[in-house]
Design an enzyme around this catalytic site. Structure first.
Site, PDB file in Angstrom:
ATOM      1  N   TYR A 158       0.857  -1.125   0.082  1.00  0.00           N
ATOM      2  CA  TYR A 158       0.101   0.019   0.038  1.00  0.00           C
ATOM      3  C   TYR A 158       1.033   1.094  -0.059  1.00  0.00           C
ATOM      4  CZ  TYR A 158      -3.236   3.454   1.922  1.00  0.00           C
ATOM      5  OH  TYR A 158      -3.845   4.644   2.169  1.00  0.00           O
ATOM      6  N   LYS A 162       1.216   4.370  -2.696  1.00  0.00           N
ATOM      7  CA  LYS A 162       0.957   5.846  -2.267  1.00  0.00           C
ATOM      8  C   LYS A 162       2.009   6.781  -2.520  1.00  0.00           C
ATOM      9  CE  LYS A 162      -3.682   5.447  -1.392  1.00  0.00           C
ATOM     10  NZ  LYS A 162      -4.353   6.130  -2.373  1.00  0.00           N
TER      11      LYS A 162
END
Length: 269
Positions: A158, A162
């Protein structure tokens, strides 16, 4: 978004609009008189949200039911971004995390994360900027995360997705600026939303002081957008955290980094 533009003509498109930060953007912008184009997978939730916002604020609300992890879903939204009436503000909020460390993950799950967190953001930003730069007016907010500034959760991809959103938004924001168009990465910390529950992530051990409210995140994001910032980090506590992630020695980050996600349900072995 421009001084001579009547409030009644402003229109924003928000992905992942039915919960969390996306819903907070929808509520805040509708209260400010913006017309909306709302995008999410759940058509029933979209319809209910549209009816509530129209009834409360008297704004026009279009809905698009689309899975942005698919080419067809992205294409639906791209067509709307190219259509009239024009979208003046694009908020790329839709995103996911996984409740599985990379070493136990599957190619399918990892590909879906990348398609939603990275690929869809790229496609919709490009589609939005094509018309915005022609009009020399508009803005894009790409919702990233404080996690994008460092590998704070070992085994999680994740944060890597990002990090891409931050770098991408800063780079594209510089190229769009001469056309009167703004692009900004919004990087909140832990925010009270459905995000963690949907991913099956147990956050019950996270201290209360670390949590932000979605409306407060949106308020600061819009202030920073108005200031022309390329990156917005809401709350002084997360600004300090980002400074640490950017400047602390990597060996120190490796020692303090830990997977705070916790597990709910079955952990694939």
């Amino acid at each position: 978004m421009t001084p001579d533009q009547p409030t009644s003509e402003r229109r924003a498109l928000i992905t992942g609009s039915t919960a969390g930060i996306g819903a907070a953007f929808a509520g805040r912008l509708a209260s400010d008189g913006w017309h909306l184009v709302l995008v999410a997978r759940d058509a029933d939730r979209l319809a209910a949200q549209a009816a509530e916002l129209t009834g409360r604020h008297g704004v026009q609300v279009e809905t698009i039911s689309a899975d942005l992890s698919t080419d067809d879903g992205c294409a639906k939204v791209e067509r709307r971004l190219a259509d009239e009436p024009p979208v003046e503000l694009l908020v790329n909020n839709a995103g996911i995390s996984l409740n599985t460390p990379f070493l136990k993950s599957s190619p399918e799950d990892e590909a879906r994360l990348l398609r939603l967190n990275v690929h869809a953001v790229m496609r919709l930003t490009l589609a939005g900027l094509r018309t915005m730069t022609e009009r020399r007016s508009g803005a894009v907010i790409n919702v990233s995360s404080v996690a994008g500034f460092g590998p704070v959760m070992p085994g999680s991809t994740y944060s890597a997705s990002k990090a891409w959103v931050i770098n991408f938004s800063e780079s594209v924001g510089q190229s769009a600026r001469p056309f009167g168009v703004r692009v900004m990465a919004l990087c909140p910390g832990y925010t009270r939303t459905e995000f963690h529950q949907r991913a099956g992530i147990d956050m019950s051990k996270t201290p209360e002081w670390m949590w932000l409210s979605a409306p407060a995140v949106v308020d600061e994001a819009l202030r920073d957008l108005g200031k022309g910032k390329l990156v917005s980090v809401p709350s002084w506590k997360y600004k300090l955290a980002v400074a640490g992630l950017r400047h602390a020695p990597r060996r120190l980050l490796e020692k303090v980094g830990r997977d705070t996600r916790g597990r709910i349900g079955r952990d694939r072995g």
